[in-house]
Design an enzyme around this catalytic site. Structure first.
Site, short mmCIF file in Angstrom:
data_model
loop_
_atom_site.label_atom_id
_atom_site.label_comp_id
_atom_site.label_asym_id
_atom_site.label_seq_id
_atom_site.Cartn_x
_atom_site.Cartn_y
_atom_site.Cartn_z
N ARG A 1 -5.66 2.48 -12.99
CA ARG A 1 -4.28 2.62 -12.53
C ARG A 1 -3.65 1.27 -12.20
O ARG A 1 -4.20 0.47 -11.45
CB ARG A 1 -4.22 3.53 -11.31
CG ARG A 1 -2.79 3.81 -10.85
CD ARG A 1 -2.78 4.80 -9.71
NE ARG A 1 -3.07 6.15 -10.17
CZ ARG A 1 -3.87 7.00 -9.52
NH1 ARG A 1 -4.48 6.62 -8.42
NH2 ARG A 1 -4.06 8.21 -9.99
N HIS B 1 -15.70 4.04 -14.49
CA HIS B 1 -15.51 3.23 -13.29
C HIS B 1 -16.75 2.41 -12.95
O HIS B 1 -16.73 1.57 -12.06
CB HIS B 1 -15.15 4.17 -12.13
CG HIS B 1 -14.71 3.47 -10.88
ND1 HIS B 1 -15.46 3.48 -9.71
CD2 HIS B 1 -13.61 2.73 -10.60
CE1 HIS B 1 -14.84 2.79 -8.78
NE2 HIS B 1 -13.71 2.33 -9.29
N ARG C 1 -14.01 2.62 4.87
CA ARG C 1 -12.81 1.81 5.04
C ARG C 1 -11.54 2.65 5.08
O ARG C 1 -10.66 2.45 5.90
CB ARG C 1 -12.70 0.80 3.90
CG ARG C 1 -11.52 -0.16 4.05
CD ARG C 1 -11.20 -0.87 2.76
NE ARG C 1 -10.49 -0.02 1.81
CZ ARG C 1 -10.70 -0.01 0.50
NH1 ARG C 1 -11.63 -0.76 -0.02
NH2 ARG C 1 -10.00 0.78 -0.28
N ARG D 1 -11.33 -3.45 -14.24
CA ARG D 1 -10.21 -4.36 -13.94
C ARG D 1 -10.72 -5.78 -14.08
O ARG D 1 -11.81 -6.10 -13.59
CB ARG D 1 -9.69 -4.17 -12.51
CG ARG D 1 -9.19 -2.77 -12.18
CD ARG D 1 -8.60 -2.75 -10.77
NE ARG D 1 -8.47 -1.42 -10.23
CZ ARG D 1 -7.45 -0.60 -10.46
NH1 ARG D 1 -6.46 -1.02 -11.22
NH2 ARG D 1 -7.41 0.60 -9.93
N HIS E 1 -15.23 -3.19 0.05
CA HIS E 1 -15.23 -2.46 -1.22
C HIS E 1 -16.63 -2.03 -1.65
O HIS E 1 -16.77 -1.18 -2.54
CB HIS E 1 -14.60 -3.35 -2.29
CG HIS E 1 -14.27 -2.66 -3.57
ND1 HIS E 1 -15.02 -2.84 -4.73
CD2 HIS E 1 -13.29 -1.79 -3.89
CE1 HIS E 1 -14.50 -2.11 -5.70
NE2 HIS E 1 -13.45 -1.46 -5.23
N TYR F 1 -12.45 -9.17 -2.19
CA TYR F 1 -13.14 -7.90 -1.97
C TYR F 1 -14.61 -8.16 -1.67
O TYR F 1 -15.22 -9.02 -2.29
CB TYR F 1 -13.07 -7.01 -3.23
CG TYR F 1 -11.70 -6.50 -3.61
CD1 TYR F 1 -10.54 -6.99 -3.03
CD2 TYR F 1 -11.57 -5.53 -4.58
CE1 TYR F 1 -9.29 -6.51 -3.40
CE2 TYR F 1 -10.33 -5.04 -4.97
CZ TYR F 1 -9.20 -5.55 -4.38
OH TYR F 1 -7.96 -5.07 -4.75
N ASN G 1 0.83 -1.21 0.00
CA ASN G 1 0.00 0.00 0.00
C ASN G 1 0.86 1.26 0.00
O ASN G 1 0.59 2.23 -0.71
CB ASN G 1 -0.90 0.03 1.24
CG ASN G 1 -2.05 -0.95 1.16
OD1 ASN G 1 -2.34 -1.51 0.10
ND2 ASN G 1 -2.72 -1.16 2.27
#
Length: 721
Positions: free
Chosen positions: A441, A471, A600, A411, A628, A504, A58
């Site tokens: 990203r 997104h 979160r 993704r 998520h 997730y 991270n």
């Protein structure tokens, strides 16, 4: 509402920076909560090792993106303050001041706690200096055969400029002396990523302290130490004086000028090459033993300042500890979790099992019939992704009555069955549209690969809108049913990625409601054509309607309170940053609305301030799975509304991304979501409460109180149906 309360609402300047936390420091607080899972003795040992690695991973991304952006602002002499009142220079100073003690705590925990506990279970990560002669000989032979051929020493002198040091690379800074002239020379040796970071000994050489111990499970040495103790072969005729480890982090954010790019695919490929080989240095990690002269040389060569240097009292690059989490020691890990097939999908799975392997007779009508009966909801990773979402797309690809499939891909995994299903659908003559977000990203390269493969198969691939990331997580399937052409939809909170669906927590809604089908049709036209859609029937869409509608619903709760009714908001998301939304929440709190936020990661809202946010509570859930999902509940004076979707309350999501949030209107599903929110709000194991000063306090069960862990409760509920 009293006259005094009304005056208080109008007098307080809610734009005052004192009411906001700094975004970067809030993120660092999140990562500190991740680290706490590695420090917490209640966490199983190999899970503690995993969280240590996650913390480092991270942090790498934080420096590559966030710190890099701040450094660019400083270089451009930007002095504008953020909404919390910080200039770029102040942010950099605050980040390094906050971060140094946390990194020291992480390294100390690994060196003095986790390594010792691993020893008790037969896992020994030892230093080269502690090896016996037989082990050293083994490593020398391994060095000669496997390591030496791939090493390239790079000298630094007037005829050899300072070498390029790649992003996240581990290196040795080596000082050698020319015995003829007495001159000291500097060289850099890169530790190859193509080899395992930790070199393990064969079973017959698993010895510690000189005695053979057959019960030892694993004994190994860091690769950089093997190289450091065999440097003579790299510098023949020279005297190796000393060597020290260092690790570099570079700016890895893409700078594509979309409006100037004729071919977005080509432009991003070019930027990816720059990311690998360029990008300004932003952080230098060095072993604490490195002398000041070598440190100074590295700083000069990399154009870094003292605040960019982090001294580490142990191993560098602890994200490599992921390699040590796979030992066959089930008692040191969380019990394996197998996602369940929820009803009514379980009935469909029984039909699949009864069907012949060649699938000559398609049973997809059964799948679509389930959706026609009522809206369905799935919650991953508790519910199987492959048996629900993936199967929906697979059946759509194979069903001869399906005419078109449209979906967004932000993704996905490299071997995704979803990609294969879309290709199969195109080969079956269906119209298939895949909106592939090339700017996701650190997944850009993977997305380019699959975009080309999809195009080759005849899929219509679209790369999104200029200036906006796509997104949203949506699928639209157009099917010719017996009675009419009908649109089936899936709207979710997470990526269509079978791998992350196991890690997730995400929610998805299946529906064939006309209004949602029409909205998704309009949204895909907005994404693929020249539509300027300004309104949708049910969906909240960013950047078109979402922020205004969300703020309006927050204000509606406040108005209910002002009129003597009840106001209640529960919102779950990854991050809360958007100032207009935060202002609306402050005003709602002032009006008496009770607000619970489950966030979160980043939270820039400051809860518990008298007269501003005393009615707002913020918790964060950190645990086995990565939270998520996004869920938004509004009491609406008893006419409850609840939404799920892809967007956080962040400026980038509401202004610079295409997002979709859908209402969940089936009473049974609404009740399930409310129950889910209630479980999280009562968590006393994984829950952390945000304080007014920006720190988080971990909840713990009171004496005699039962431990409530969100993830454990939801796993048990899924298993019990």
């Amino acid at each position: 509402m009293t006259e005094t309360e009304t005056m208080r609402e109008t007098k307080i300047d809610l734009k005052d920076s004192k009411y906001y936390f700094n975004r970067e420091l809030s993120w660092l607080e999140f990562n500190r909560r991740v680290l706490q899972e590695a420090l917490d003795e209640r966490t199983l040992l190999l899970e503690r090792l995993k969280f240590t690695a996650i913390f480092s991973s991270n942090l790498d991304e934080f420096f590559m993106v966030r710190v890099a952006a701040i450094k660019r602002q400083i270089e451009a002499e930007v002095t504008k303050k953020t909404f919390d009142g910080s200039t770029p220079i102040e942010q950099m100073e605050n980040i390094q001041k906050y971060l140094r003690p946390i990194v020291q705590k992480q390294v100390a925990n690994f060196e003095y706690n986790l390594k010792k506990e691993l020893v008790h279970h037969g896992i020994h990560l030892i230093n080269f200096v502690d090896l016996n002669q037989e082990q050293r000989q083994y490593l020398h032979d391994y060095y000669e055969s496997d390591i030496f051929p791939v090493l390239t020493p790079l000298a630094v002198d007037p005829s050899h400029p300072f070498p390029h040091i790649s992003n996240l690379s581990l290196n040795l800074a080596v000082l050698v002396k020319n015995p003829d002239t007495g001159a000291e020379l500097f060289a850099r040796v890169k530790v190859p990523k193509s080899l395992p970071r930790f070199v393990a000994f064969p079973e017959n050489l698993r010895q510690v302290g000189g005695d053979n111990q057959d019960h030892l499970l694993w004994v190994g040495v860091p690769l950089e130490q093997v190289i450091a103790h065999n440097l003579e072969s790299l510098f023949p005729g020279m005297d190796v004086q000393e060597c020290h480890n260092f690790r570099l982090t570079r700016d890895a954010d893409l700078g594509v000028q979309e409006d100037e790019a004729d071919d977005l695919l080509l432009a991003i490929q070019q930027e990816l090459r720059k990311r690998r080989f360029a990008g300004s240095p932003v952080r230098l990690e060095v072993h604490a033993s490195m002398p000041s002269n070598i440190k100074k040389m590295l700083m000069q060569g990399l154009n870094l300042q003292p605040m960019d240097v982090y001294e580490i009292e142990g191993l560098l690059g602890l994200n490599d500890l992921f390699a040590l989490t796979g030992f066959p020691l089930p008692e040191l890990k969380d019990n394996p979790w197998s996602a369940v097939v929820p009803p009514p999908f379980d009935h469909f799975q029984e039909l699949l099992l009864e069907q012949d392997d060649d699938r000559d007779e398609h049973i997809s009508p059964e799948f679509f019939a389930m959706i026609r009966k009522s809206d369905l909801m799935v919650h991953h990773p508790y519910h199987s992704f492959s048996a629900t979402v993936q199967e929906f797309i697979t059946q759509s690809a194979q069903d001869p009555d399906v005419m078109a499939i449209k979906m967004t891909l932000y993704r996905t995994s490299g071997d995704s069955p979803i990609i294969k299903a879309l290709i199969e659908a195109a080969e079956n003559g269906k119209q298939v549209v895949a909106l592939v977000e090339l700017k996701a990203r650190f997944d850009e390269e993977n997305n380019i690969l699959w975009a080309r493969k999809l195009e080759k198969a005849g899929v219509h691939v679209v790369y999104g809108l200029v200036g906006l990331k796509t997104h949203t997580k949506i699928v639209l399937v157009v099917r010719k049913d017996e009675d009419k052409i009908r649109r089936y939809v899936h709207i979710g909170t997470g990526n269509y990625n079978p791998k992350t669906a196991k890690l997730y927590t995400d929610i998805g809604l299946f529906s064939c409601r006309e209004d949602l089908g029409a909205d998704l049709t309009d949204l895909f036209n907005y994404l693929t054509g020249y539509s300027k859609q300004k309104a949708f029937r049910k969906l909240l869409v960013a950047p078109v309607t979402m922020r205004d509608r969300m703020i309006a619903m927050i204000e509606r709760e406040a108005e209910h309170c002002r009129n003597g009714g009840t106001g209640r908001i529960v919102a779950k998301m990854n991050s809360l940053v958007d100032v207009p939304v935060i202002e609306a929440l402050y005003k709602a709190s002032q009006a008496g609305v009770k607000i619970d936020l489950i966030i979160r990661g980043i939270c820039c809202l400051r809860p518990g301030i008298e007269g501003v946010s005393e009615n707002i509570k913020v918790i964060s859930i950190i645990g086995r799975f990565l939270e998520h999902s996004r869920i938004f509940y509004f009491h609406n004076n008893g006419e409850e509304e609840i939404y799920i979707g892809s967007a956080d309350w962040m400026t980038r999501n509401l202004s610079r991304r295409v997002e979709a949030i859908t209402p969940v209107e089936e009473p049974k599903l609404m009740k399930q979501l409310e129950e889910l929110l209630g479980i999280m709000l009562s968590d006393n194991r994984q829950g952390w409460e945000l304080q007014s000063n920006g720190t988080y306090i971990q909840r713990r069960p009171q004496e005699g109180e039962i431990e409530h862990s969100t993830h454990r409760i939801l796993m048990a509920m899924a298993q019990n149906g």
